[in-house]
Design an enzyme around this catalytic site. Structure first.
Site, mmCIF file in Angstrom:
data_model
loop_
_atom_site.group_PDB
_atom_site.id
_atom_site.type_symbol
_atom_site.label_atom_id
_atom_site.label_comp_id
_atom_site.label_asym_id
_atom_site.label_seq_id
_atom_site.Cartn_x
_atom_site.Cartn_y
_atom_site.Cartn_z
ATOM 1 C CE LYS A 224 -2.753 27.438 42.961
ATOM 2 N NZ LYS A 224 -2.250 28.288 41.883
ATOM 3 C CB THR A 257 -11.797 27.762 35.961
ATOM 4 O OG1 THR A 257 -11.528 26.692 35.048
ATOM 5 C CG2 THR A 257 -13.160 27.571 36.591
ATOM 6 N N GLY A 259 -6.984 30.870 34.427
ATOM 7 C CA GLY A 259 -6.324 32.013 35.069
ATOM 8 C C GLY A 259 -6.635 32.155 36.546
ATOM 9 C CB THR A 260 -8.615 30.193 39.037
ATOM 10 O OG1 THR A 260 -8.106 28.959 38.540
ATOM 11 C CG2 THR A 260 -10.039 30.366 38.553
ATOM 12 N N GLY A 261 -5.468 30.508 39.071
ATOM 13 C CA GLY A 261 -4.262 30.410 39.900
ATOM 14 C C GLY A 261 -3.452 31.706 39.857
ATOM 15 C CB CYS A 262 -2.434 33.902 37.029
ATOM 16 S SG CYS A 262 -1.799 32.601 35.978
HETATM 17 N N1 LIG Z 1 -14.916 26.173 40.045
HETATM 18 C C1 LIG Z 1 -14.386 26.849 41.059
HETATM 19 N N2 LIG Z 1 -15.185 27.441 41.985
HETATM 20 C C2 LIG Z 1 -14.659 28.135 43.010
HETATM 21 N N3 LIG Z 1 -13.346 28.315 43.198
HETATM 22 C C3 LIG Z 1 -12.493 27.754 42.322
HETATM 23 C C4 LIG Z 1 -12.971 27.003 41.203
HETATM 24 N N4 LIG Z 1 -11.888 26.580 40.479
HETATM 25 C C5 LIG Z 1 -10.807 27.066 41.119
HETATM 26 N N5 LIG Z 1 -11.154 27.741 42.241
HETATM 27 C C6 LIG Z 1 -10.261 28.441 43.168
HETATM 28 O O1 LIG Z 1 -9.373 29.217 42.380
HETATM 29 C C7 LIG Z 1 -8.110 29.302 43.000
HETATM 30 C C8 LIG Z 1 -7.045 28.788 42.035
HETATM 31 O O2 LIG Z 1 -7.016 27.387 42.146
HETATM 32 P P1 LIG Z 1 -6.660 26.357 41.009
HETATM 33 O O3 LIG Z 1 -7.630 26.484 39.900
HETATM 34 O O4 LIG Z 1 -6.536 25.048 41.697
HETATM 35 O O5 LIG Z 1 -5.234 26.876 40.563
HETATM 36 P P2 LIG Z 1 -4.541 26.824 39.140
HETATM 37 O O6 LIG Z 1 -5.245 27.789 38.277
HETATM 38 O O7 LIG Z 1 -3.141 27.191 39.426
HETATM 39 O O8 LIG Z 1 -4.713 25.410 38.644
HETATM 40 C C9 LIG Z 1 -8.238 28.482 44.280
HETATM 41 O O9 LIG Z 1 -8.579 29.335 45.351
HETATM 42 C C10 LIG Z 1 -9.362 27.525 43.969
HETATM 43 O O10 LIG Z 1 -9.991 27.041 45.129
HETATM 44 C C1 LIG Z 2 1.366 32.443 30.524
HETATM 45 C C2 LIG Z 2 0.614 31.586 31.471
HETATM 46 N N1 LIG Z 2 0.882 31.614 32.795
HETATM 47 C C3 LIG Z 2 0.185 30.855 33.656
HETATM 48 C C4 LIG Z 2 -0.825 30.023 33.224
HETATM 49 C C5 LIG Z 2 -1.587 29.163 34.200
HETATM 50 O O1 LIG Z 2 -2.964 29.405 34.174
HETATM 51 P P1 LIG Z 2 -3.921 29.024 35.389
HETATM 52 O O2 LIG Z 2 -3.991 30.217 36.279
HETATM 53 O O3 LIG Z 2 -5.260 28.718 34.792
HETATM 54 O O4 LIG Z 2 -3.333 27.864 36.069
HETATM 55 C C6 LIG Z 2 -1.104 30.001 31.847
HETATM 56 N N2 LIG Z 2 -2.060 29.210 31.357
HETATM 57 N N3 LIG Z 2 -0.367 30.801 30.991
HETATM 58 MG MG LIG Z 3 -6.420 26.353 36.930
#
Ligand SMILES: Nc1ncnc2c1ncn2[C@@H]1O[C@H](COP(=O)(O)OP(=O)(O)O)[C@@H](O)[C@H]1O
Ligand SMILES: Cc1ncc(COP(=O)(O)O)c(N)n1
Ligand SMILES: [Mg+2]
Length: 544
Positions: A224, A257, A259-262
């Protein structure tokens, strides 16, 4: 090898080939059981009514933007049941992570067994796994049960940079969890950690990382790119073992943003549970995150740098909602229904007509626009809602549930041949008002059973608004009122001259009169409304 369609034959899949690309998994099949046994009957019944089911094994986020809470909201939004095994409790908010309290391994095991021995889980999704012991416990128990797929989000740190799982879990991921996963979804930092600390800064780096992570054994890898430096697009790299796909979305400018990954991983799991194959599941997930971020970009929750977003697309409705209120049957007293032809004839806009009616004393408005195109109707509804809300008057939409949803009107009024009130209720939710036109006691009872809030009964008298409309007369109105469990508003040919006689039929649940021409086919809407209002006030003040 293409993996698409692995869920298209739900009864014929090989668990060892699905849950795990490399490891054998214990299978318990139903085919070796007696088909008449209680279990077999229950299984047959449950397969007919089977709800797609994701089990999330993750940490709780007290701020509810990520972790278990994000997974629950995502699955709810996508129509998938979500059970939860909690691996850690975190004290977390929009500022950062203040504390982490891992759940003892044995109790993670107990939760897993509780869910997996009872419920038919389709897909397991993992998030925060705070210790190597928990990783190993999870892998051991997963091998005992039949699930179709394992989605691994290798959570290591929160977006704020706080550690959620240390490097000690890496060995467990490499050797045990990743080989069982159908897909793993690291962000840039997690991909780097999985590969022993290599620097990842570009999409090309993400491609090589995806390839190297694939060697650990998951069937698919999604690296990602949410953390790519702005203003770069949000690009994710998908690798199926042979080909790469870049999933690209415009980067939404927002602080929300967390929680986007979860969310992305649980959306993939939810789509797989519904039967999607992998690439379409990832594409839906990407679009879901992007749409939710865009919808929520301006909401304000918490004071720190990392806000949560709205998974259910509902929170903005209730921002500054001081003028909103629930339905009261007395709102039906002077029910004004607009008619574009009449208003056009008298040279006024619908918004002016609505304003005048409210100023004259109308207690509820229904927009009945048979000629407007959909976009125009939605815009008109929004403009009228601004007026009605500022006066504390409710506004309903005739027939068009889509327009009511799009404009966030207070409810709808449907006829006997429009959308069924039960379906309208499912679409609109419990707080919207639904009215139904009824001519008979049977229809009135049905409207109540279908979850309506009030009924409109008529035509009481002949009217020019509806040609060939069967009239029920005052007797018919009384019969319907007496059998109705819902409040009633009378409609059809009612005006200043006969409103009194209608209200005087002496039935307590007749709450008001609905009018079209008596207000809008007149030169001055507000003075006509005032006249009618004073007739109704006279009736109400008469001794019963
Ligand atoms: N500002 C943003 N605009 C559009 N998509 C986003 C944005 N930030 C994250 N994403 C998308 O959200 C999803 C989670 O990615 P990311 O944020 O890298 O993961 P994590 O939360 O695990 O760090 C991916 O599909 C990423 O491309
Ligand atoms: C309990 C828990 N699990 C996962 C995430 C990751 O968050 P994110 O989706 O922003 O990377 C978090 N902040 N807290
Ligand atoms: Mg994130």
């Amino acid at each position: 090898m293409a993996y698409s369609g692995f869920l298209s034959h739900p009864l014929s899949f090989q668990v060892s080939g699905v849950l795990s690309a490399r490891l054998p998994v214990t299978i318990s099949t139903s085919s070796d059981r007696n088909p008449n046994s209680v279990m077999a009957v229950l299984e047959e019944r449950s397969s007919k009514h089977k709800v797609p089911h994701v089990l999330t094994v993750a940490g709780s986020d007290s701020g509810a933007g990520a972790g278990i809470q994000a997974d629950l909201k995502t699955c709810a939004a996508l129509g998938v049941y979500c059970s939860t095994v909690i691996t850690a409790i975190t004290a977390q908010n929009t500022v950062g992570v203040q504390g982490v309290h891992p759940v003892p391994e044995e109790f993670v095991a107990e939760q897993l067994r509780s869910v997996l021995t009872d419920m038919q889980v389709d897909v397991v999704k993992t998030g925060m796994l705070p210790s190597i012991g928990i990783v190993k416990t999870l892998c051991r128990i997963l091998k005992e049960f039949r699930v179709r797929a394992l989605v691994v989000d290798p959570v290591m740190a929160s977006t704020s940079g706080d550690v959620l799982a240390g490097p000690s879990i890496l060995a467990g991921l490499w050797k045990e969890l990743l080989p069982m996963a159908v897909i793993v979804t690291p962000n840039l930092k997690e991909a780097s950690a999985l590969l022993g600390g290599v620097q990842l800064a570009t999409v090309d780096d993400m491609r090589s990382a995806a390839k190297s992570i694939h060697d650990f054994g998951p069937r698919y890898v999604l690296v990602k790119g949410g953390d790519l430096p702005a203003p770069l697009d949000a690009v994710d790299v998908f690798f199926d073992g042979e080909n790469f796909h870049e999933l690209r979305a415009a980067r939404i400018k927002t602080r929300n943003t967390h929680g986007t990954g979860c969310t992305l991983a649980s959306c993939i799991a939810a789509e797989l549970a519904k039967g999607s194959s992998m690439l379409p599941a990832v594409q839906v997930a990407k679009r879901y995150v992007e749409t939710a971020l865009d919808y929520s970009k301006d909401i304000v929750i918490g004071s720190g740098p990392q806000g949560p977003f709205d998974h259910l697309f509902k929170l903005k409705r209730n921002v500054c909602s001081s003028s909103r209120r629930g339905f009261n049957p007395n709102d039906l007293l002077l029910y004004a229904i607009t008619d574009s032809r009449m208003n056009k004839k008298w040279g006024r806009s619908i918004t002016d007509a609505v304003k005048a009616a409210i100023e004259g004393g109308a207690t509820i408005i229904q927009l009945r626009e048979k000629e407007a195109e959909t976009r125009e109707f939605v815009e008109l509804a929004k403009a009228c809602l601004e007026i009605s809300r500022s006066h504390g008057v409710l506004l309903l939409i005739n027939d068009r549930v889509d327009v009511a949803l799009a404009s966030d009107a207070d409810g709808v009024h449907v006829g006997q041949s429009d959308m069924s009130p039960r379906i309208a209720r499912a679409l609109l939710g419990p707080e919207k008002i639904i009215g139904v036109s009824c001519k008979t006691p049977e229809q009135a009872l049905q409207a109540w059973a279908d979850g309506a809030d009030y009924i409109g009964c008529g035509g009481v008298f002949p009217t020019s608004t509806k040609a060939n409309n069967l009239t029920v007369g005052l007797d018919g109105l009384k019969t319907v009122c007496l059998s109705s469990k819902l409040p009633v508003v009378a409609i059809g040919g009612i005006g200043v001259g006969n409103a009194g006689s209608v209200m005087e039929i002496g039935v307590p649940n007749l709450k008001g009169i609905a009018v079209v021409s008596a207000l809008f086919d007149r030169e001055c809407v507000s003075s006509e409304t005032k006249k009618l209002h004073s007739v109704l006030m006279d009736v109400l003040s008469m001794p019963k």
